[in-house]
Design a protein around this motif. Structure first.
Motif: not given
Lengths: 255, 241
Positions: B206-207, B32-33, B204, B221-222
């Motif tokens: 994700d969230e 997870q990022r 870069w 969410d980004k």
């Protein structure tokens, strides 16, 4: 005021705790990182012992000579020149040997350890070591304790031999005593106890120097301005603690 | 099912009478990022230091890869830190070691490899970050950019479960992206970056989780986060997610 007194009283306890932690870490993590640790130990022995051979040798010869000159001056008055060897053994091997060696090691290596560890703390080396999963006590303190202890014991033997040699040279110059007689005179007086007690003192002194200097070095806590204070304090405290321990050991074994 | 890379439950932290973290909960899965966005650098830094096991929270519990973190046990912490990449501006090289010794230290120390074996093992990483010529130098001979690249290689030598970055030096830093990609490919680690750099968030993350007044939002969410930033600049730190 009360806080200061409490701090002074608890300080030896804190140092003992740190010493216990170093020894415990040494046994618990035996063999770990042996290549790095061995390299640091060898470097420490080289720095603490090999680099000061010439200086300590010169001091040893001078002290040996001084002891004999003073002894000759007094003993010749009562016709006891043959007791020169006894004086040398009592003064050099029992007391001056470990003490002078320790003082030179404090000045040369103790302050260097405090400075190095202080810089490591200030520059973030200790944090970098910790973040790599390495115990700073194992990486920094253990090799210094081992290296300095081996170095101190070797230096003590070296100092005793050189001081006896210095004593002999002066004795020979003033009284013409042959080397064989001088050595036999010393050998009949010197006992296994004297050598062992010298080693015990040297080992204690090495532990005191390393523990105090490491403690003061770690205590810099990222502030470069604390470094000079830490260095001077470590030198003074090493000297003070060594005197106290010297008296205690001498009292236990000789009284 | 794989355990969370990191799980924090009810983490609180107080400093000088100020409550900087209030019952913070976070769970990151492997791979997870997440970007951490915070108006308070201090609170964000403290939270990430806690996640990196460098600070003990006042209350709360934490698990790394399913293993409970006991902050009282220094040996366990040291073991756990080998699974964590923690990179902030205070992260430094060890000054009296050469660049190669710095890079190889973990392998030589933990795995008892000889320097030659370590060199062979680490050679691909050294080449990837173009550090061959720097290996015999000491940190004092290097400029900040070089040092950063070396630190990235050191982080890459770990097989981390969790990677934490606090305000990476440059948001267009190619070695940083190389490291982030390498870490994810090599060990599928969870990654959390504290940054205010929009390009880093866009490129870069994700969230995004938002830390405001000590409260951490759930991951959002980004795209939603970026829209909320544009639409409501004054409310950009909305903790509702």
């Amino acid at each position: 005021m009360i806080n200061t007194i409490i701090k002074k009283i608890t300080y030896p306890v804190i140092l003992s705790g740190l010493f216990y932690r170093i020894v415990k870490t040494m046994f618990l993590q035996i063999g770990k990182g042996r290549i790095v640790i061995r390299k640091t130990i060898l470097h420490q022995i080289y720095f603490c012992a090999v680099e000061i051979l010439l200086l300590l040798g010169t001091i040893g010869i001078i002290f040996g000579a001084l002891v004999i000159i003073q002894s000759l001056a007094q003993l010749s008055k009562v016709g006891g020149s043959e007791a020169l060897g006894q004086f040398l053994v009592v003064i050099i091997i029992r007391e001056l040997g470990p003490m002078i060696t320790a003082i030179i090691v404090i000045l040369h290596s103790g302050t260097a350890i405090a400075t190095e560890v202080g810089y490591m703390t200030v520059l973030g080396d200790i944090r970098a070591i910790t973040m790599r999963g390495i115990d700073p006590i194992h990486f920094v303190a253990v090799p210094r304790l081992l290296g300095l202890t081996i170095g101190m014991l070797s230096l003590l033997i070296y100092f005793d031999v050189v001081a006896l040699l210095g004593g002999f040279l002066v004795s020979w110059f003033f009284t013409g005593i042959p080397f064989y007689n001088f050595i036999m005179n010393v050998a009949t007086i010197i006992g296994g106890d004297d050598i062992m007690i010298g080693f015990i003192k040297a080992a204690f002194f090495a532990a005191i120097i390393v523990v105090i200097c490491i403690f003061r070095g770690f205590g810099v806590e990222g502030k470069i301005t604390k470094l000079p204070v830490a260095i001077s304090r470590s030198a003074i405290e090493c000297f003070l603690f060594i005197l106290i321990v010297d008296i205690i050991i001498s009292a236990i074994f000789y009284l | 099912m794989k355990p969370h890379a990191i799980e924090c439950i009810n983490i609180s932290y107080q400093k000088d009478g100020h409550l900087l973290l209030k019952d913070v909960n976070l769970a990151l899965s492997p791979g997870q990022r997440v970007i951490l966005y915070s108006e308070s650098r201090l609170a964000a830094s403290i939270f990430l230091q806690i996640c990196g096991t460098l600070l003990e929270p006042k209350t709360g519990k934490m698990w790394l890869n399913g293993e409970y973190i006991n902050f009282k046990n220094e040996r366990i912490l040291l073991k756990l830190r080998r699974k964590i990449v923690f990179n902030d501006r205070r992260t430094s090289l060890i000054q009296n070691l050469t660049v190669f010794e710095n890079i190889a230290l973990s392998s030589v120390y933990h795995e008892n490899l000889s320097p030659k074996e370590a060199h062979m093992l680490l050679d691909p990483l050294v080449k990837m970050f173009n550090l061959e010529r720097l290996l015999p130098l000491r940190p004092s001979d290097l400029d900040p950019g070089m040092k950063r690249r070396i630190l990235y290689v050191i982080e890459a030598t770990k097989k981390p479960e969790l990677a934490i970055f606090i305000q990476p030096e440059s948001d267009n830093d190619r070695p940083l992206y190389m490291l982030l990609n390498y870490l994810q490919e090599a060990s599928d680690c969870a990654c959390m970056i504290y940054t205010e750099s929009m390009s880093l968030i866009e490129r870069w993350g994700d969230e995004v989780v938002v830390l405001k007044e000590g409260v951490l939002s759930p991951p959002m969410d980004k795209a939603s986060f970026l829209v909320s930033l544009k639409e409501e600049p004054n409310e950009k730190l909305n903790t509702q997610g």
